[in-house]
Design an enzyme around this catalytic site. Structure first.
Site, PDB file in Angstrom:
ATOM      1  N   HIS A 156     -47.662   3.383  93.454  1.00 15.13           N
ATOM      2  CA  HIS A 156     -47.208   3.795  94.798  1.00 15.13           C
ATOM      3  C   HIS A 156     -47.045   2.587  95.713  1.00 15.13           C
ATOM      4  CE1 HIS A 156     -48.550   7.843  93.506  1.00 15.13           C
ATOM      5  NE2 HIS A 156     -49.622   7.211  93.061  1.00 15.13           N
ATOM      6  N   SER A 277     -30.164 -18.689 106.678  1.00 19.06           N
ATOM      7  CA  SER A 277     -29.484 -17.846 107.661  1.00 19.06           C
ATOM      8  C   SER A 277     -28.706 -18.741 108.608  1.00 19.06           C
ATOM      9  CB  SER A 277     -30.523 -17.032 108.427  1.00 19.06           C
ATOM     10  OG  SER A 277     -30.023 -16.684 109.699  1.00 19.06           O
ATOM     11  N   LYS A 283     -35.437 -18.917 107.796  1.00 16.45           N
ATOM     12  CA  LYS A 283     -35.157 -18.002 106.679  1.00 16.45           C
ATOM     13  C   LYS A 283     -34.815 -18.684 105.363  1.00 16.45           C
ATOM     14  CE  LYS A 283     -35.023 -13.848 108.605  1.00 16.45           C
ATOM     15  NZ  LYS A 283     -35.193 -12.512 108.193  1.00 16.45           N
ATOM     16  N   GLU A 290     -30.965  -9.759  95.668  1.00 19.28           N
ATOM     17  CA  GLU A 290     -30.338  -8.676  96.439  1.00 19.28           C
ATOM     18  C   GLU A 290     -28.957  -8.338  95.889  1.00 19.28           C
ATOM     19  OE1 GLU A 290     -30.487  -9.761 100.586  1.00 19.28           O
ATOM     20  OE2 GLU A 290     -32.671  -9.769 100.601  1.00 19.28           O
ATOM     21  N   TYR A 317      -3.722  10.035  72.219  1.00 13.02           N
ATOM     22  CA  TYR A 317      -3.618   9.050  73.294  1.00 13.02           C
ATOM     23  C   TYR A 317      -3.000   9.673  74.537  1.00 13.02           C
ATOM     24  CZ  TYR A 317      -2.342   4.972  76.041  1.00 13.02           C
ATOM     25  OH  TYR A 317      -2.218   4.066  77.070  1.00 13.02           O
TER      26      TYR A 317
END
Ligand code: ARG
Length: 464
Positions: A156, A277, A283, A290, A317
């Site tokens: 969790h 950044s 940063k 990501e 086809y």
């Protein structure tokens, strides 16, 4: 506009229709496979006496030159042709004359494209497997170095029990190892040659399909010509397997992103694999992770696109099938890029081992072990659970961890605690007691690492 048909038509194709119909913009990447298939086909036609050996040789020579010229930049696969197959045949005929017109004997673009796509995909499956293996190498390297790097394990997303970085990486090792098994499985099932199926019903020429199949590295010819030209199962299987690879990479990315956050600071991503950044100087963003997480959606989309294209198609086809290519190519490229970059990122990542261990301690991941300690002293588990709950509360109030709480404080909660509690709840002890195979304990882990090492040394997908 140069097209392969025309006899039956009295009008030119509308320009927009032509452009809409054309696939050369994306199937040009099948050039090598198209030529490879054509060379084998022509050779077989010659051997079978369907065309003369002389013609077969002229065709082969012409095809080899086309390939060389495209590779050297002398010739470009240009958009005047509808698809890569028309391009090759037109240029061949332009260059060698009459013999070129005989290449398409006993063949249709339907079995031709089915072959080209299969040959191309086979290479992609192998390349994906090699990249997966590369990632496994890096993961195993991390494992070997970190059997005593303690960290919290989570359920969790809450700290649960202590384990090691080696163990955590081992979970991903298992995932990517299964991905490799899927690659091998796909290769085995897809290795059937469609060439010779013609448009849908075979041909009237005495083709030697066994020979063609063998020469192209297949296990044998497809046994049903209708299925041969309209089967895209192997692509769907590969796209499914690639989607699973991406799902694994995406879960892994999510952990990297969390570990990289200011709150965790478990890792430091190498400068070469992160970006800054434009406005916030502090940063250092985990962009690769990501993007990999983001691109996962794209690969799922490619799988869904092809599943949907295929779902309503009657035999055999249908032009819809031309839509297999962009989705498949997009998935192939995306997954290979993701694997390559993710591997590079993992190979250069720094683990902040002290932070990880501290986080495991601070998170009371040894609470279960404290309860087990009391059980060892004759306390029933349910009671021990309650005592350790109080112990945790006391630590929280004093802003400390179980291993740092003085014995006098512990004994206020239960007089079963003795000096040996500290050994029992050290991270090392908590982990090393978990010694059944598959658990993080060092001995168990070392056995597993040895199995993985052997696996990486031996289990290569055989190359052609
Ligand atoms: N470009 C076509 C494809 O990718 C080649 C096959 C064309 N066959 C046909 N019957 N029009 O599917």
């Amino acid at each position: 506009m140069a097209q392969l048909w025309g006899g039956r038509f009295t009008k030119e194709t509308d320009r927009l229709v032509y452009a809409f119909n054309a696939s050369i913009g994306f199937d040009r990447r099948l050039l090598l496979q198209d030529i490879e298939g054509s060379i084998v086909h022509a050779g077989m036609l010659g051997k079978q006496g369907i065309i003369t050996e002389q013609e077969a040789e002229e065709i082969t020579g012409g095809l080899v030159r086309i390939l060389e010229d495209v590779e050297s930049g002398k010739l470009t696969v240009d958009e005047r042709y509808e698809d890569v197959h028309s391009f090759v045949e037109a240029v061949l005929t332009e260059r060698i004359g009459e013999a070129g017109k005989k290449l398409h004997t006993g063949r249709s673009r339907n079995d031709q494209v089915a072959l080209d796509m299969r040959l191309y995909t086979r290479v992609q499956v192998r390349e994906t497997d090699i990249l997966l293996r590369g990632l496994l190498e890096v993961l195993l390297g991390i494992m070997e170095e970190n059997t005593e790097t303690y960290m919290p394990g989570f359920t969790h997303l809450q700290k649960a029990q202590p384990l090691t970085l080696a163990h955590h990486m081992g979970a991903y090792f298992e995932m990517f190892r299964r991905d490799r098994l899927r690659m091998r499985d796909i290769l085995e099932r897809m290795n059937i040659c469609p060439l010779g199926a013609g448009a849908l019903a075979g041909t009237t020429y005495p083709l030697d399909r066994e020979d063609t199949a063998r020469q192209l590295g297949f296990d044998g010819p497809a046994l049903n010509s209708m299925d041969a030209v309209s089967d895209r199962d192997y692509l769907l299987e590969f796209l499914s397997a690639l989607s699973i690879v991406m799902m694994h990479l995406s879960r892994f990315s999510e952990e990297i992103i969390i570990w990289n956050s200011d709150e965790y600071r478990f890792i430091e991503i190498d400068d070469a694999y992160s970006t800054g950044s434009s406005i916030m100087p502090q940063k250092k963003n985990p962009d690769i992770a990501e993007l990999v997480r983001g691109k996962t959606g794209r690969v799922y989309g490619d799988l869904m696109a092809l599943l949907t294209v295929m779902k309503g198609l009657p035999l055999a086809y249908n032009k819809d099938m031309q839509e297999d290519k962009e989705a498949a190519f997009d998935a192939f490229d995306t997954v290979k890029d993701c694997l390559l970059l993710f591997t590079g990122m993992m190979a250069t990542i720094k683990f902040r081992k002290e932070r990880m261990a501290e986080s495991a301690m601070r998170g009371f991941t040894n609470a279960t072990d404290a309860a087990d300690y009391l059980v060892g002293k004759g306390v029933p588990f349910r009671e021990a659970h309650g005592i350790v709950g109080k112990l945790v509360l006391c630590c929280m109030e004093k802003n400390t961890s179980i291993d740092a709480l003085p014995l006098s404080e512990m004994r206020k909660i239960s007089d079963k605690f003795e000096e040996d509690i500290y050994d029992a709840v050290s991270l090392r002890a908590c982990v090393d007691k978990r010694l059944t195979i598959g658990a993080p304990g060092r001995e168990a882990m070392e056995k597993v690492i040895a199995v993985y090492r052997e696996y990486l040394n031996e289990k290569e997908i055989k190359n052609e």
